[in-house]
Design a protein around this motif. Structure first.
Motif, PDB file in Angstrom:
ATOM      1  N   ASP A  66       0.812  -1.186   0.101  1.00 38.33           N
ATOM      2  CA  ASP A  66       0.075  -0.004  -0.297  1.00 38.33           C
ATOM      3  C   ASP A  66       0.741   1.321  -0.055  1.00 38.33           C
ATOM      4  O   ASP A  66       1.914   1.388   0.674  1.00 38.33           O
ATOM      5  CB  ASP A  66      -0.865  -0.044   1.221  1.00 38.33           C
ATOM      6  CG  ASP A  66      -1.917   1.132   1.251  1.00 38.33           C
ATOM      7  OD1 ASP A  66      -2.834   1.417   0.513  1.00 38.33           O
ATOM      8  OD2 ASP A  66      -1.538   2.229   1.917  1.00 38.33           O
ATOM      9  N   GLN A  85      -4.255  -2.632   2.993  1.00 36.15           N
ATOM     10  CA  GLN A  85      -3.233  -3.440   3.673  1.00 36.15           C
ATOM     11  C   GLN A  85      -1.947  -3.497   2.717  1.00 36.15           C
ATOM     12  O   GLN A  85      -2.030  -4.022   1.549  1.00 36.15           O
ATOM     13  CB  GLN A  85      -3.880  -4.816   4.054  1.00 36.15           C
ATOM     14  CG  GLN A  85      -3.463  -5.578   5.135  1.00 36.15           C
ATOM     15  CD  GLN A  85      -4.155  -4.501   6.318  1.00 36.15           C
ATOM     16  OE1 GLN A  85      -4.925  -4.109   6.377  1.00 36.15           O
ATOM     17  NE2 GLN A  85      -3.162  -4.449   7.269  1.00 36.15           N
ATOM     18  N   THR A  86      -0.816  -3.605   3.585  1.00 36.61           N
ATOM     19  CA  THR A  86       0.301  -4.112   3.087  1.00 36.61           C
ATOM     20  C   THR A  86       0.791  -5.350   3.656  1.00 36.61           C
ATOM     21  O   THR A  86       0.564  -5.537   4.943  1.00 36.61           O
ATOM     22  CB  THR A  86       1.446  -3.246   3.634  1.00 36.61           C
ATOM     23  OG1 THR A  86       1.261  -1.845   2.697  1.00 36.61           O
ATOM     24  CG2 THR A  86       2.834  -3.608   3.202  1.00 36.61           C
ATOM     25  N   GLU A  87       1.061  -6.267   2.675  1.00 34.48           N
ATOM     26  CA  GLU A  87       1.260  -7.724   3.200  1.00 34.48           C
ATOM     27  C   GLU A  87       2.574  -8.230   2.503  1.00 34.48           C
ATOM     28  O   GLU A  87       2.654  -8.415   1.204  1.00 34.48           O
ATOM     29  CB  GLU A  87       0.253  -8.571   2.769  1.00 34.48           C
ATOM     30  CG  GLU A  87      -0.928  -8.743   3.704  1.00 34.48           C
ATOM     31  CD  GLU A  87      -2.005  -9.444   2.986  1.00 34.48           C
ATOM     32  OE1 GLU A  87      -1.795 -10.671   2.510  1.00 34.48           O
ATOM     33  OE2 GLU A  87      -3.134  -9.119   2.733  1.00 34.48           O
ATOM     34  N   ILE A  88       3.629  -8.111   3.038  1.00 34.05           N
ATOM     35  CA  ILE A  88       5.040  -8.239   2.555  1.00 34.05           C
ATOM     36  C   ILE A  88       5.603  -9.487   3.729  1.00 34.05           C
ATOM     37  O   ILE A  88       6.442  -8.970   4.476  1.00 34.05           O
ATOM     38  CB  ILE A  88       5.911  -7.346   2.036  1.00 34.05           C
ATOM     39  CG1 ILE A  88       5.064  -6.446   1.283  1.00 34.05           C
ATOM     40  CG2 ILE A  88       7.267  -7.616   1.650  1.00 34.05           C
ATOM     41  CD1 ILE A  88       5.987  -5.248   0.701  1.00 34.05           C
ATOM     42  N   ILE A 118      11.745   0.743  -0.520  1.00 32.08           N
ATOM     43  CA  ILE A 118      12.740   0.999   0.141  1.00 32.08           C
ATOM     44  C   ILE A 118      12.754   1.054   1.527  1.00 32.08           C
ATOM     45  O   ILE A 118      13.756   0.601   2.225  1.00 32.08           O
ATOM     46  CB  ILE A 118      13.740   2.201  -0.397  1.00 32.08           C
ATOM     47  CG1 ILE A 118      13.611   2.305  -2.075  1.00 32.08           C
ATOM     48  CG2 ILE A 118      14.705   2.558   0.069  1.00 32.08           C
ATOM     49  CD1 ILE A 118      14.544   1.413  -2.695  1.00 32.08           C
ATOM     50  N   ASP A 119      11.501   1.497   2.121  1.00 30.27           N
ATOM     51  CA  ASP A 119      11.427   1.515   3.454  1.00 30.27           C
ATOM     52  C   ASP A 119      11.362   0.099   4.106  1.00 30.27           C
ATOM     53  O   ASP A 119      11.189  -0.262   5.291  1.00 30.27           O
ATOM     54  CB  ASP A 119      10.309   2.339   3.801  1.00 30.27           C
ATOM     55  CG  ASP A 119      10.659   3.881   4.150  1.00 30.27           C
ATOM     56  OD1 ASP A 119      11.814   4.151   3.775  1.00 30.27           O
ATOM     57  OD2 ASP A 119       9.822   4.580   4.268  1.00 30.27           O
TER      58      ASP A 119
ATOM     59  N   ASN B  28      -2.639  -0.578   9.457  1.00 31.55           N
ATOM     60  CA  ASN B  28      -1.389  -0.059   8.859  1.00 31.55           C
ATOM     61  C   ASN B  28      -0.303   0.581   9.502  1.00 31.55           C
ATOM     62  O   ASN B  28       0.783   0.035   9.311  1.00 31.55           O
ATOM     63  CB  ASN B  28      -2.023   0.741   7.621  1.00 31.55           C
ATOM     64  CG  ASN B  28      -2.799   0.185   6.499  1.00 31.55           C
ATOM     65  OD1 ASN B  28      -3.655  -0.329   6.764  1.00 31.55           O
ATOM     66  ND2 ASN B  28      -1.903   0.359   5.437  1.00 31.55           N
ATOM     67  N   GLN B  31       1.649  -2.062  11.510  1.00 31.46           N
ATOM     68  CA  GLN B  31       2.429  -2.727  10.861  1.00 31.46           C
ATOM     69  C   GLN B  31       3.873  -1.945  10.294  1.00 31.46           C
ATOM     70  O   GLN B  31       4.908  -2.326  10.400  1.00 31.46           O
ATOM     71  CB  GLN B  31       1.908  -2.938   9.516  1.00 31.46           C
ATOM     72  CG  GLN B  31       2.456  -4.211   8.656  1.00 31.46           C
ATOM     73  CD  GLN B  31       1.806  -4.424   7.540  1.00 31.46           C
ATOM     74  OE1 GLN B  31       1.176  -3.564   6.626  1.00 31.46           O
ATOM     75  NE2 GLN B  31       1.540  -5.696   6.923  1.00 31.46           N
ATOM     76  N   ARG B  35       8.318  -2.667  11.387  1.00 30.12           N
ATOM     77  CA  ARG B  35       9.270  -2.431  10.286  1.00 30.12           C
ATOM     78  C   ARG B  35      10.790  -1.936  10.895  1.00 30.12           C
ATOM     79  O   ARG B  35      10.626  -1.239  12.100  1.00 30.12           O
ATOM     80  CB  ARG B  35       8.947  -1.664   9.227  1.00 30.12           C
ATOM     81  CG  ARG B  35       7.766  -1.914   8.479  1.00 30.12           C
ATOM     82  CD  ARG B  35       7.549  -1.258   7.141  1.00 30.12           C
ATOM     83  NE  ARG B  35       7.980   0.414   7.387  1.00 30.12           N
ATOM     84  CZ  ARG B  35       7.436   1.267   6.284  1.00 30.12           C
ATOM     85  NH1 ARG B  35       6.556   1.002   5.635  1.00 30.12           N
ATOM     86  NH2 ARG B  35       7.922   2.352   6.499  1.00 30.12           N
ATOM     87  N   ILE B  37      12.386   0.480   9.496  1.00 33.69           N
ATOM     88  CA  ILE B  37      12.157   1.781   9.322  1.00 33.69           C
ATOM     89  C   ILE B  37      10.510   2.184   9.642  1.00 33.69           C
ATOM     90  O   ILE B  37       9.845   2.088   8.976  1.00 33.69           O
ATOM     91  CB  ILE B  37      12.434   2.402   7.758  1.00 33.69           C
ATOM     92  CG1 ILE B  37      13.874   2.123   7.416  1.00 33.69           C
ATOM     93  CG2 ILE B  37      12.114   3.774   7.529  1.00 33.69           C
ATOM     94  CD1 ILE B  37      14.294   2.265   6.135  1.00 33.69           C
ATOM     95  N   LYS B  39       8.830   4.674   9.856  1.00 31.90           N
ATOM     96  CA  LYS B  39       8.493   5.986   9.699  1.00 31.90           C
ATOM     97  C   LYS B  39       7.912   6.081   8.183  1.00 31.90           C
ATOM     98  O   LYS B  39       8.054   5.348   7.492  1.00 31.90           O
ATOM     99  CB  LYS B  39       9.760   6.885   9.627  1.00 31.90           C
ATOM    100  CG  LYS B  39       9.407   8.197   9.881  1.00 31.90           C
ATOM    101  CD  LYS B  39      10.885   8.875   9.924  1.00 31.90           C
ATOM    102  CE  LYS B  39      10.611  10.326  10.010  1.00 31.90           C
ATOM    103  NZ  LYS B  39      11.255  11.335  11.020  1.00 31.90           N
TER     104      LYS B  39
END
Lengths: 176, 309
Positions: A66, A85-88, A118-119, B28, B31, B35, B37, B39
């Motif tokens: 996302d 949703q982000t799902e990685i 990249i984050d 979100n 999550q 991580r 990062i 931010k």
């Protein structure tokens, strides 16, 4: 309204895109597939399914990204966007990432997606797969590596992609 | 769709859908916080002022972290050591801060209703970080979010709020929030600390803490707020702990896994014994963790609302 791809053509195009990916990433050893939320995910679902079917490999890493918080127009529209949703569920560190989206237009979504990506880590490389490339409407220097169909459009036109999973038909149309 | 309100003053003004939108967005951010990062760049163009007229550690750090995780610029203000002690009014103080191009205000104030008063006089979005004995909306949201994480949809779930209901803005915001989400709510504690007619808010009242524990699936235990009691409402803290305090033994005697929550700061050995606060059933630290995600969601969803008007 003009049909860009009908059900049959869309199927052939998806098959071709999947084969092109296999051509470049034979074993998918260090390659991961990431669909961009919300609309790129319908395409990436299909591609991931096809890749499994063709290669017989069940473990091709596949995620969804996302990009809401990385947009460059967060406070320009009237509505603030509610994220998907982000799902990685894997590390993208040192992986070849294939970003998947349905329509490439100004390139701003892809710019945001690269920042978001990249984050999560430092990929070895990032490639872009799109179903429709609206050429000549780019606002950023971004080009796809895999293209379903290239079309010439003007800004007032809209490209709409229908998927049978949610729209009950597979079709891509250009709306004036 | 984003929120139906421009400010987060109280849960009372929120639509149920707003609460769900905040939860989805907080999912979100939670999550993001896991991580490497932690931010996102979403609020690079936003400056937020945290204005605290009352003491706070958790809430203030939580808000500040949330703002920084969103890439917003932050200025902090506390009443002690400021021009407030020279007699400056609330509106003057805030307007002076806003004149330095601040987009959003997070305020805690000891006077109930202060954020509503401010909302009538300034353009920036206001987030209430606790006003007197009225509301503490982000606390209620993070409490409900933490319960949802454990129990799923809160519809029909039984939540008890135990302790100093009378002086608690957390209790009132929790009641509004849980009601909107369809949970059943019971308040429990000594009769002197439960406001009369609170049944009118759609909650059950119980004066026996053991019975309240038996009824509920979650116990949100509140702090005894001695600083807000102007006349004694129970004889001694020891007596309170004896009759209304919760300890591990009481939890073990129940035939179920009760979830224990507390908004902090805990008076250990008064409303909650140490062994209960540190037990496996306690999700007190999850609450703190979720607080950052919830506040990120609220700030993000309210950002940009001021240009709308």
């Amino acid at each position: 309204m003009k049909t860009l791809l009908d059900t049959k053509q869309l199927d052939i195009t998806l098959q071709r895109l999947a084969h092109q990916l296999i051509e470049n990433h034979t074993q998918f050893k260090d390659t991961v597939l990431i669909g961009i939320q919300p609309r790129g995910v319908w395409l990436s679902d299909r591609i991931a399914g096809l890749l499994k079917g063709i290669t017989g490999q069940q473990s091709i890493p596949y995620g969804k990204l996302d990009i809401t918080f990385y947009r460059d127009d967060v406070h320009q529209g009237n509505e603030i966007h509610v994220p998907s949703q982000t799902e990685i569920p894997f590390s993208i560190e040192d992986k070849n990432v294939i970003l998947v989206d349905d329509v490439l237009h100004t390139g701003r979504t892809i710019r945001s997606a690269m920042d978001a990506l990249i984050d999560y880590g430092r990929p070895k490389s990032v490639e872009l797969l799109v179903l429709i490339d609206r050429r000549f409407s780019r606002e950023l220097p971004i080009q796809p590596d895999y293209v379903g169909r290239t079309v010439d459009t003007i800004i007032t036109q809209k490209v709409k992609v229908y998927w049978k999973e949610k729209d009950l038909k597979d079709e891509v149309v250009l709306i004036d | 769709m984003s929120l139906s309100v421009k400010h987060l003053l109280g849960i009372k003004e929120l639509q149920t859908e707003d609460i769900h939108t905040i939860f989805r967005t907080a999912d979100n951010f939670k999550q993001v916080l896991q991580r490497q990062i932690k931010k996102v760049p979403a609020l690079r163009d936003t400056t937020v002022a945290n204005i605290f007229f009352e003491n706070s550690t958790r809430t203030r750090i939580s808000f500040e972290l949330a703002q920084k995780r969103l890439s917003a610029d932050v200025v902090n203000f506390s009443a002690s050591g400021s021009s407030v002690s020279k007699g400056e009014t609330l509106i003057d103080t805030v307007n002076n801060i806003l004149a330095m191009k601040v987009d959003m205000v997070v305020m805690r104030h000891s006077a109930s209703g202060a954020p509503w008063f401010l909302a009538n006089h300034i353009d920036a979005s206001i987030i209430n970080a606790g006003d007197g004995i009225n509301e503490h909306p982000t606390q209620a949201l993070l409490d409900a979010f933490s319960m949802r994480e454990k129990l799923g949809d809160l519809k029909g779930k039984r939540i008890t709020i135990i302790g100093d209901i009378m002086h608690s803005r957390v209790a009132l915001s929790n009641i509004y929030c849980l009601n909107k989400l369809g949970a059943e709510v019971m308040v429990a504690g000594p009769p002197t600390l439960i406001p009369k007619h609170i049944e009118g808010l759609g909650v059950k009242v119980e004066y026996d803490v053991k019975k309240a524990l038996q009824w509920g699936e979650v116990a949100n235990v509140l702090r005894i707020q001695l600083e807000r009691q102007h006349k004694p409402l129970f004889s001694t803290l020891r007596e309170y702990a004896l009759y209304y305090g919760i300890n591990k033994q009481m939890l073990d005697d129940l035939q179920k896994e009760m979830i224990i929550m507390h908004p902090g700061p805990i008076n250990r050995g008064v409303e909650l014994s140490s062994d209960a606060a540190d037990s496996k059933q306690s999700i007190i630290l999850d609450q703190v963790e979720n607080g950052v995600a919830i506040r990120m969601a609220v700030i993000y969803l309210l950002s940009g609302k001021s240009e709308l008007e």
